[in-house]
Motif scaffolding. Structure first.
Motif, PDB file in Angstrom:
ATOM      1  N   SER A 194       0.833  -1.208   0.000  1.00  0.00           N
ATOM      2  CA  SER A 194       0.000   0.000   0.000  1.00  0.00           C
ATOM      3  C   SER A 194       0.870   1.261   0.000  1.00  0.00           C
ATOM      4  CB  SER A 194      -0.946  -0.018   1.200  1.00  0.00           C
ATOM      5  OG  SER A 194      -0.184  -0.096   2.372  1.00  0.00           O
ATOM      6  N   THR A 199      -0.019  -9.591 -14.158  1.00  0.00           N
ATOM      7  CA  THR A 199      -1.407  -9.109 -14.223  1.00  0.00           C
ATOM      8  C   THR A 199      -2.289  -9.811 -13.189  1.00  0.00           C
ATOM      9  OG1 THR A 199      -2.076 -10.707 -15.901  1.00  0.00           O
ATOM     10  CG2 THR A 199      -1.229  -8.597 -16.691  1.00  0.00           C
ATOM     11  N   TYR A 203      -1.751  -9.738 -10.249  1.00  0.00           N
ATOM     12  CA  TYR A 203      -1.740  -8.843  -9.085  1.00  0.00           C
ATOM     13  C   TYR A 203      -2.414  -7.513  -9.400  1.00  0.00           C
ATOM     14  CZ  TYR A 203       1.741 -12.120  -7.355  1.00  0.00           C
ATOM     15  OH  TYR A 203       2.389 -13.264  -6.926  1.00  0.00           O
ATOM     16  N   SER A 204      -3.152  -7.451 -10.512  1.00  0.00           N
ATOM     17  CA  SER A 204      -3.612  -6.132 -10.962  1.00  0.00           C
ATOM     18  C   SER A 204      -4.466  -5.405  -9.925  1.00  0.00           C
ATOM     19  CB  SER A 204      -4.307  -6.215 -12.314  1.00  0.00           C
ATOM     20  OG  SER A 204      -5.315  -7.142 -12.269  1.00  0.00           O
ATOM     21  N   LYS A 205      -5.185  -6.160  -9.093  1.00  0.00           N
ATOM     22  CA  LYS A 205      -6.022  -5.463  -8.093  1.00  0.00           C
ATOM     23  C   LYS A 205      -5.175  -4.639  -7.111  1.00  0.00           C
ATOM     24  CE  LYS A 205      -6.487  -9.090  -4.668  1.00  0.00           C
ATOM     25  NZ  LYS A 205      -7.175 -10.024  -3.932  1.00  0.00           N
ATOM     26  N   TYR A 206      -3.912  -5.030  -6.925  1.00  0.00           N
ATOM     27  CA  TYR A 206      -3.034  -4.270  -6.018  1.00  0.00           C
ATOM     28  C   TYR A 206      -2.336  -3.108  -6.733  1.00  0.00           C
ATOM     29  CZ  TYR A 206      -3.196  -8.557  -3.201  1.00  0.00           C
ATOM     30  OH  TYR A 206      -3.593  -9.640  -2.476  1.00  0.00           O
ATOM     31  N   LYS A 215      -3.577  -0.930  -9.279  1.00  0.00           N
ATOM     32  CA  LYS A 215      -4.361   0.093  -9.982  1.00  0.00           C
ATOM     33  C   LYS A 215      -3.910   1.516  -9.656  1.00  0.00           C
ATOM     34  CE  LYS A 215      -7.392  -2.804 -11.871  1.00  0.00           C
ATOM     35  NZ  LYS A 215      -7.237  -3.160 -13.279  1.00  0.00           N
ATOM     36  N   ASP A 216      -3.461   1.741  -8.409  1.00  0.00           N
ATOM     37  CA  ASP A 216      -3.111   3.108  -8.004  1.00  0.00           C
ATOM     38  C   ASP A 216      -1.596   3.349  -8.022  1.00  0.00           C
ATOM     39  OD1 ASP A 216      -2.513   1.338  -5.995  1.00  0.00           O
ATOM     40  OD2 ASP A 216      -3.070   2.728  -4.370  1.00  0.00           O
ATOM     41  N   LYS A 275      -4.325  -4.767 -18.781  1.00  0.00           N
ATOM     42  CA  LYS A 275      -5.237  -5.243 -17.711  1.00  0.00           C
ATOM     43  C   LYS A 275      -4.965  -4.494 -16.403  1.00  0.00           C
ATOM     44  CE  LYS A 275      -5.989  -9.964 -19.202  1.00  0.00           C
ATOM     45  NZ  LYS A 275      -5.004 -11.037 -19.440  1.00  0.00           N
ATOM     46  N   ILE A 276      -3.760  -3.924 -16.292  1.00  0.00           N
ATOM     47  CA  ILE A 276      -3.402  -3.216 -15.059  1.00  0.00           C
ATOM     48  C   ILE A 276      -3.683  -1.722 -15.186  1.00  0.00           C
ATOM     49  CG2 ILE A 276      -1.509  -2.667 -13.476  1.00  0.00           C
ATOM     50  CD1 ILE A 276      -0.144  -5.285 -14.408  1.00  0.00           C
ATOM     51  N   ASN A 290      -2.539   4.430 -14.267  1.00  0.00           N
ATOM     52  CA  ASN A 290      -3.803   5.133 -14.489  1.00  0.00           C
ATOM     53  C   ASN A 290      -3.707   6.565 -13.980  1.00  0.00           C
ATOM     54  OD1 ASN A 290      -5.374   2.969 -15.641  1.00  0.00           O
ATOM     55  ND2 ASN A 290      -5.169   1.987 -13.644  1.00  0.00           N
TER      56      ASN A 290
END
Ligand code: SAM
Ligand code: GLN
Length: 268
Positions: free
Chosen positions: A171, A216, A218-221, A223-224, A245-246, A266
């Protein structure tokens, strides 16, 4: 060439210049040797001579002979447990340094650190940045830790694959940099140049893209975050397709004008 001839030539000396050894081989063999290297002092030992012979006859990399690579002005120890840092990766680090400064990033991670060149050079140039570095190879981690000590920087080294060893700190991390294994398996099999480097450092699977596919997952981790990756110049578009996908992808060229790096993000 008779190894014993060579050993006798330098008998009684503890160290000798690599130029002198190569000159001697050239004399014994009666052939010109073309070589480029920064001259270094080598220990006189049977092991050194065996390696020199392999260099002369079988593409053994000079960097493993001298155990030294200069990367953006810093000297790193290397041996057969780590990839020999490439000149393109200096570009990767320069791009990362710019990004860290312009986006005011404070926390970064280097995945697959090998000799530690990326993580350590960034920490050395921007000491206020917190740096994590991982590798799946314990032998490589030993070398990167040695280099961090030698160059006097603190890096949080972790052992493990992909983002696994970083999950608890992820994080905080704003930028992930990696020069992952991206060479196609068949290319390594037929390459004389790459045969002495760790396969795990180079092998990206059949099409060279396995690491990117796994990332990919791990893409949920991610995004930011920003990701800055080195890739094979021949399949940058396919790598972008996978990485989309990321986040949004942008191709960046190296100083040879080749498509070499991908920035995934992003964010602005
Ligand atoms: N960063 C160094 C450089 O640029 O010179 C070494 C890069 S080398 C191409 C790739 C490194 O990634 C190797 O040290 C290898 O052990 C490591 N590696 C391979 N697969 C990995 C994975 N799934 N997770 C973490 N590290 C990995
Ligand atoms: N650039 C290296 C080569 O082409 C490959 C390093 C890597 O797989 N990341 O030999």
């Amino acid at each position: 060439m008779k190894l014993i001839q060579l050993i006798n030539l330098f008998k009684g000396e503890a160290k000798v210049s690599s130029f002198e050894i190569l000159k001697a081989i050239s004399l014994i063999e009666g052939k010109e040797i073309s070589y480029y290297l920064q001259d270094s002092e080598l220990e006189i030992s049977e092991e050194t001579f065996i390696k020199i012979k392999k260099y002369y006859l079988d593409n053994y990399p000079l960097e493993y002979l001298t155990n030294k690579v200069n990367f953006l002005g810093l000297d790193f120890f290397v041996n057969e447990n780590v990839l020999i840092p490439r000149i393109e990766t200096e570009d990767l680090v320069l791009i990362a340094l710019e990004l860290i400064k312009t986006k005011q990033i404070n926390n970064i991670a280097d995945i697959g650190t090998g000799s530690g060149v990326i993580a350590i050079t960034i920490k050395k140039k921007l000491p206020y940045v917190n740096v994590w570095a991982t590798d799946v190879s314990l032998e490589a981690l030993e070398i990167s830790k040695l280099n961090a000590n030698k160059l006097g920087v603190f890096i949080d080294f972790r052992h493990g694959a992909f983002l696994e060893p970083l999950l608890e700190d992820l994080s905080k991390i704003e930028l992930i940099i990696s020069n992952p294994p991206y060479v196609e398996s068949f290319y390594i099999d037929k390459s004389h140049q790459l045969q002495y480097e760790p396969r795990i450092a180079l092998d990206g699977g059949k099409d060279g893209l396995n690491f990117f596919r796994k990332l990919t997952m791990y893409s949920k981790y991610l995004k930011d975050k920003r990701l800055l990756l080195e890739t094979n110049e021949f399949n940058t578009n396919q790598a972008c397709e996978i990485l989309s996908k990321i986040g949004k992808t942008k191709i960046i060229q190296d100083s040879f004008g080749k498509n070499r790096f991908i920035l995934v993000s992003n964010l602005d």
